[in-house]
Motif scaffolding. Sequence first.
Motif, mmCIF file in Angstrom:
data_model
loop_
_atom_site.group_PDB
_atom_site.id
_atom_site.type_symbol
_atom_site.label_atom_id
_atom_site.label_comp_id
_atom_site.label_asym_id
_atom_site.label_seq_id
_atom_site.Cartn_x
_atom_site.Cartn_y
_atom_site.Cartn_z
ATOM 1 N N ALA A 149 1.936 9.535 -5.618
ATOM 2 C CA ALA A 149 2.442 10.853 -5.209
ATOM 3 C C ALA A 149 3.537 11.318 -6.162
ATOM 4 C CB ALA A 149 2.963 10.800 -3.778
ATOM 5 N N GLY A 150 4.371 10.391 -6.601
ATOM 6 C CA GLY A 150 5.421 10.721 -7.538
ATOM 7 C C GLY A 150 4.900 11.145 -8.898
ATOM 8 N N GLU B 288 -3.493 14.245 -3.266
ATOM 9 C CA GLU B 288 -4.571 13.720 -2.425
ATOM 10 C C GLU B 288 -4.847 12.268 -2.769
ATOM 11 O OE1 GLU B 288 -9.307 14.624 -1.587
ATOM 12 O OE2 GLU B 288 -7.880 16.294 -1.770
ATOM 13 N N VAL B 289 -4.897 11.428 -1.745
ATOM 14 C CA VAL B 289 -5.111 9.996 -1.915
ATOM 15 C C VAL B 289 -6.265 9.555 -1.016
ATOM 16 C CG1 VAL B 289 -4.121 7.697 -1.533
ATOM 17 C CG2 VAL B 289 -2.738 9.496 -2.600
ATOM 18 N N VAL C 290 0.840 -1.203 0.000
ATOM 19 C CA VAL C 290 0.000 0.000 0.000
ATOM 20 C C VAL C 290 0.873 1.250 0.000
ATOM 21 C CG1 VAL C 290 -1.707 1.344 1.278
ATOM 22 C CG2 VAL C 290 -1.932 -1.148 1.158
ATOM 23 N N VAL C 291 1.884 1.266 0.861
ATOM 24 C CA VAL C 291 2.779 2.432 0.934
ATOM 25 C C VAL C 291 3.473 2.658 -0.407
ATOM 26 C CG1 VAL C 291 4.856 3.371 2.017
ATOM 27 C CG2 VAL C 291 3.114 2.258 3.433
ATOM 28 N N GLU C 292 3.931 1.595 -1.055
ATOM 29 C CA GLU C 292 4.596 1.728 -2.348
ATOM 30 C C GLU C 292 3.650 2.277 -3.403
ATOM 31 O OE1 GLU C 292 7.817 1.486 -3.210
ATOM 32 O OE2 GLU C 292 8.046 1.385 -1.030
ATOM 33 N N GLN C 293 2.388 1.846 -3.359
ATOM 34 C CA GLN C 293 1.408 2.353 -4.316
ATOM 35 C C GLN C 293 1.166 3.844 -4.103
ATOM 36 O OE1 GLN C 293 -1.413 1.019 -7.042
ATOM 37 N NE2 GLN C 293 -0.235 2.878 -7.135
ATOM 38 N N VAL C 294 1.057 4.263 -2.855
ATOM 39 C CA VAL C 294 0.852 5.683 -2.555
ATOM 40 C C VAL C 294 2.076 6.497 -2.999
ATOM 41 C CG1 VAL C 294 0.461 7.370 -0.731
ATOM 42 C CG2 VAL C 294 -0.725 5.178 -0.647
ATOM 43 N N LYS C 295 3.277 5.982 -2.763
ATOM 44 C CA LYS C 295 4.493 6.663 -3.216
ATOM 45 C C LYS C 295 4.473 6.843 -4.731
ATOM 46 C CE LYS C 295 7.777 5.224 0.383
ATOM 47 N NZ LYS C 295 8.986 4.389 0.649
ATOM 48 N N LEU D 264 -1.601 1.581 9.463
ATOM 49 C CA LEU D 264 -1.395 1.801 8.036
ATOM 50 C C LEU D 264 -1.432 3.290 7.703
ATOM 51 C CD1 LEU D 264 -1.199 0.786 5.078
ATOM 52 C CD2 LEU D 264 -3.708 0.689 5.076
ATOM 53 N N VAL D 265 -2.411 3.995 8.240
ATOM 54 C CA VAL D 265 -2.543 5.432 7.991
ATOM 55 C C VAL D 265 -1.285 6.173 8.442
ATOM 56 C CG1 VAL D 265 -3.767 7.504 8.776
ATOM 57 C CG2 VAL D 265 -5.060 5.505 8.011
ATOM 58 N N LYS D 266 -0.794 5.870 9.631
ATOM 59 C CA LYS D 266 0.411 6.532 10.142
ATOM 60 C C LYS D 266 1.633 6.210 9.289
ATOM 61 C CE LYS D 266 -0.809 7.220 14.997
ATOM 62 N NZ LYS D 266 -0.419 6.953 16.406
ATOM 63 N N ALA D 267 1.731 4.968 8.813
ATOM 64 C CA ALA D 267 2.866 4.580 7.981
ATOM 65 C C ALA D 267 2.866 5.353 6.668
ATOM 66 C CB ALA D 267 2.821 3.078 7.710
ATOM 67 N N ILE D 268 1.704 5.516 6.064
ATOM 68 C CA ILE D 268 1.605 6.272 4.804
ATOM 69 C C ILE D 268 2.031 7.717 5.024
ATOM 70 C CG2 ILE D 268 -0.002 7.191 3.094
ATOM 71 C CD1 ILE D 268 -1.619 4.580 3.473
ATOM 72 N N LEU D 269 1.503 8.351 6.047
ATOM 73 C CA LEU D 269 1.811 9.753 6.305
ATOM 74 C C LEU D 269 3.284 9.961 6.652
ATOM 75 C CD1 LEU D 269 -1.402 10.680 8.301
ATOM 76 C CD2 LEU D 269 -0.777 11.495 6.016
ATOM 77 N N ALA D 270 3.878 8.986 7.335
ATOM 78 C CA ALA D 270 5.290 9.110 7.722
ATOM 79 C C ALA D 270 6.216 8.882 6.539
ATOM 80 C CB ALA D 270 5.605 8.120 8.840
ATOM 81 N N GLN D 271 5.852 7.961 5.652
ATOM 82 C CA GLN D 271 6.759 7.549 4.585
ATOM 83 C C GLN D 271 6.506 8.239 3.245
ATOM 84 O OE1 GLN D 271 7.526 3.246 4.402
ATOM 85 N NE2 GLN D 271 6.584 3.044 6.424
ATOM 86 N N VAL D 272 5.384 8.920 3.118
ATOM 87 C CA VAL D 272 5.074 9.594 1.851
ATOM 88 C C VAL D 272 4.751 11.064 2.132
ATOM 89 C CG1 VAL D 272 3.873 9.386 -0.351
ATOM 90 C CG2 VAL D 272 3.998 7.400 1.168
ATOM 91 N N PRO D 273 5.752 11.875 2.369
ATOM 92 C CA PRO D 273 5.506 13.286 2.714
ATOM 93 C C PRO D 273 4.874 14.085 1.579
ATOM 94 C CG PRO D 273 7.855 12.876 2.364
ATOM 95 C CD PRO D 273 7.186 11.533 2.413
ATOM 96 N N ASP D 274 4.983 13.608 0.337
ATOM 97 C CA ASP D 274 4.400 14.338 -0.794
ATOM 98 C C ASP D 274 2.878 14.259 -0.836
ATOM 99 O OD1 ASP D 274 6.857 15.171 -1.645
ATOM 100 O OD2 ASP D 274 7.117 13.550 -3.098
#
Length: 305
Positions: free
Chosen positions: A192-193, A198-199, A184-189, A222-232
């Motif tokens: 964002a890239g 907005e996701v 999930v985090v990789e998909q959001v990254k 999961l929410v915290k991991a996304i916000l921490a790892q994808v600042p964009d």
Amino acid sequence: MGDGETIQDAKGLEVVTFGCRLNTYESEVMRREASAAGLGELAGGAIIFNTCAVTAEAVRQARQSIRKARRENPEARIIVTGCAAQTGPQDFVAMDEVDLVLGNEEKLKSHSYRALPDFGVNLFEKARVNDIFSVRETASHMVDAIEGRARAFVQVQNGCDHRCTFCIIPYGRGNSRSVPMGAVVEQVKRLAGNGYAEVVLSGVDMTSYGADLPGAPKLGRLVKAILAQVPDVKRLRRSSIDSIEADDELLDAIATEKRLMPHLHLSLQAGDDLTLKRMKRRHLRADSIRFCAEVRKLRPDIVFG
């Protein structure tokens, strides 16, 4: 809902979407997989209907749109999939306008759209719908964009383990299964890239996220991991949640993470205890009121839907 939302492929492939945000995400995956399989290169083009089964009206509108599409595109191949196709494939097989019916698992696979000159030759081959309850995991399909959208949708969960009295969704989506947190985090990254600020996290029963994963991480983690790892990502939203299942980390994120938008859509269904019990919901009226009051203390600007 109307005639559904349409994605038009440059090669003559259309995907018409009805229903939820998860369907919107999956339609983008379908467009990519069907295009890779050469579906849009068929003479006359092709139209895929990604249907919803949550109400009888949603099914009626899909059938109406299919008939209209056939009148306007007599040479096109018409494929019907989605929850209505999963729960009632025979209804679409019986429609002369339809060439192929795919289940919710089959619709996301490129090979389902291959060898298409042969499909629809008889009623036995017209439907390719497997038992959705046999599906044990949700693949982390990567998409680069959501056509025609300023915000991106990311699937984190699918299916539901609950059996509310009125609800057909588990029979269209199967049991609850989660996309691993790293995927999930990789998909959001990735999104964002590609410029998405907005996701929206989407799923069928979002607050059941993680129960089937190693360590059973919950939605808040999961929410915290996304916000921490994808600042964009400047704005993060969630689709509907079940308030009775909201975990402590999710509530903490609501209170402390300003990039987590102050909006919650709650699956309340009714405000009468007897009705809720008959529906086999897991909350009572007082639970919903208490939850809203607690969240408002944590985030005074919160808005409920």
